[in-house]
Design a protein around this motif. Structure first.
Motif, PDB file in Angstrom:
ATOM      1  N   THR A  91      -7.683   3.001   1.387  1.00 53.14           N
ATOM      2  CA  THR A  91      -7.286   1.604   1.222  1.00 53.14           C
ATOM      3  C   THR A  91      -7.218   0.950   2.588  1.00 53.14           C
ATOM      4  OG1 THR A  91      -4.922   2.196   1.293  1.00 53.14           O
ATOM      5  CG2 THR A  91      -5.956   2.058  -0.869  1.00 53.14           C
ATOM      6  N   ALA A 139       0.839  -1.208   0.000  1.00 57.27           N
ATOM      7  CA  ALA A 139       0.000   0.000   0.000  1.00 57.27           C
ATOM      8  C   ALA A 139       0.870   1.252   0.000  1.00 57.27           C
ATOM      9  CB  ALA A 139      -0.922   0.002   1.217  1.00 57.27           C
ATOM     10  N   HIS A 156       0.882   3.936  -3.053  1.00 62.73           N
ATOM     11  CA  HIS A 156       0.403   5.302  -2.803  1.00 62.73           C
ATOM     12  C   HIS A 156       1.491   6.357  -3.027  1.00 62.73           C
ATOM     13  CE1 HIS A 156      -3.682   5.022  -1.251  1.00 62.73           C
ATOM     14  NE2 HIS A 156      -3.355   4.043  -0.428  1.00 62.73           N
ATOM     15  N   GLY A 204      -9.076  -1.458  -2.224  1.00 67.24           N
ATOM     16  CA  GLY A 204      -9.155  -0.038  -2.559  1.00 67.24           C
ATOM     17  C   GLY A 204      -9.928   0.145  -3.848  1.00 67.24           C
ATOM     18  N   CYS A 209     -11.330   5.453   5.048  1.00 63.84           N
ATOM     19  CA  CYS A 209      -9.987   5.234   4.505  1.00 63.84           C
ATOM     20  C   CYS A 209     -10.086   5.003   3.002  1.00 63.84           C
ATOM     21  CB  CYS A 209      -9.289   4.044   5.182  1.00 63.84           C
ATOM     22  SG  CYS A 209     -10.076   2.440   4.910  1.00 63.84           S
ATOM     23  N   HIS A 226      -4.453   5.227   4.491  1.00 64.76           N
ATOM     24  CA  HIS A 226      -4.425   3.760   4.487  1.00 64.76           C
ATOM     25  C   HIS A 226      -4.676   3.247   5.887  1.00 64.76           C
ATOM     26  CE1 HIS A 226      -3.292  -0.383   3.770  1.00 64.76           C
ATOM     27  NE2 HIS A 226      -2.389  -0.310   4.727  1.00 64.76           N
ATOM     28  N   CYS A 245      -1.298   6.830   7.722  1.00 57.00           N
ATOM     29  CA  CYS A 245      -1.639   5.447   8.060  1.00 57.00           C
ATOM     30  C   CYS A 245      -2.232   5.371   9.462  1.00 57.00           C
ATOM     31  CB  CYS A 245      -0.407   4.549   7.993  1.00 57.00           C
ATOM     32  SG  CYS A 245       0.205   4.231   6.327  1.00 57.00           S
TER      33      CYS A 245
END
Length: 343
Positions: A193, A67, A71, A212, A191, A167, A136
């Motif tokens: 993802t 992730a 990203h 996602g 969120c 995320h 995150c």
């Protein structure tokens, strides 16, 4: 005597139904995208997590790092709690794999301050500064607590207003959903993802999910291949994952109840201190109020056919799961009670 393993909820054996499903799984080649069992797992996961698409990955760490890689650009920074799994337990992968730096914030029992996050975001306008590429969060947190939806919503609003993707390390998201009494989609609405583990508490032998948008997962699929995560006849692993997702996620309340019962009994032992309000999922964290011999305690558990991780800096964690039954709790408590009264 039945061996009890309380080191983590990653130690579980697959259920008989999972073993049968593995043996009978219809498989293809997942790198070619034609393994029907993997496809079924990814579609079911996307639906349960409220996202457009999902990707089967080998581990939770793999999913989180994939992730970040998908990203971010190299040289970005990622805002994350200083006590998060990504910081503590992923071997510095963010620097090696994603080429990013982690900008940590102090958390309060796993919760981050939305305003503090807003102040930390940087846009790379000044040539001296890295650009914030990602925020995150973690829910449920590895400290055993569940992050309130109000906190997630407030952070999500900051991320949206600043144009920064968010995320979620949702390794135990179904534990969080069980505690909150909501569908997992009520959490993942905050969120972009999410990663969730099928092998933590859900009893699958292998595997995690990254979910996602269609575009994000398409890019992540290519990067998964680059990282060596393109599996072939992966349906034999996806089959138990489907049982984990569809069945084992529905019984987590039993594990939570056993953890709460265990905590209540341990709290009555002199020399042990537990914040019962912090026992929210399947983890029992407790503190010894006097010095103990950690090696002797571990040996006492081993003699009773109980596997535990030794205490660190006076703190110890016991984790319940589907192979720890309510009837097993007395044996666990008896070991600690005897040790604390005789040492």
């Amino acid at each position: 005597m039945k061996i009890l393993d309380l080191r983590s909820d990653t130690v579980t054996q697959p259920t008989d139904a999972m073993r049968q499903a593995m043996a009978q799984a219809i498989v293809g080649d997942d790198v070619y995208g034609d393994d029907p069992t993997v496809i079924a797992l990814e579609q079911a996961s996307a639906s349960r997590l409220g996202k457009e698409a999902a990707l089967f990955v080998p581990t939770g760490t793999f999913g989180n790092q994939l992730a970040i890689l998908t990203h971010c650009q190299r040289g970005n920074e990622v805002i994350v709690g200083d006590d998060s799994h990504i910081v503590w337990h992923e071997a510095g992968g963010s620097a090696v794999i994603g080429g990013v730096q982690l900008r940590t914030l102090e958390s309060h029992l796993g919760q981050l301050d939305p305003a503090a996050i807003g102040r930390k975001i940087r846009y790379g306008i000044d040539i001296h500064e890295p650009k914030t590429g990602l925020i995150c969060l973690e829910n449920a947190h590895s400290n055993g607590r569940v992050i309130p939806l109000s906190n997630m919503q407030a952070i999500w609003q900051v991320a949206q207003s600043k144009g920064i993707p968010l995320h979620l390390d949702g390794a135990r998201i179904f534990n969080a959903a069980t505690h909150l009494g909501v569908d997992a989609k009520e959490i993942t609405q905050y969120c972009d993802t999410v990663m969730c583990c099928l092998s933590k508490g859900l009893a699958a032998p292998v595997g995690s999910i990254l979910a996602g948008t269609n575009d994000f997962i398409s890019r992540a699929r290519r990067l998964r291949k680059m990282l060596g995560g393109g599996l072939r006849q992966a349906g034999v692993l996806a089959a138990p994952g489907l049982i984990a997702l569809n069945e084992m996620s529905l019984r987590l309340g039993q594990d939570h109840a056993n953890a709460q019962a265990l905590a209540q009994q341990l709290s009555r032992i002199d020399g042990i201190e537990i914040d019962l309000a912090s026992v929210q999922i399947n983890m029992v964290w407790f503190r010894f109020t006097r010095d103990i011999n950690a090696a002797a305690l571990t040996a006492a558990f081993a003699a009773a056919q109980i596997k535990v991780n030794p205490p660190e800096e006076g703190w110890m964690r016991l984790v319940t799961h589907w192979q720890i039954e309510h009837a097993d709790l007395e044996r666990i408590v008896a070991v600690l009670r005897h040790f604390m009264t005789s040492n």
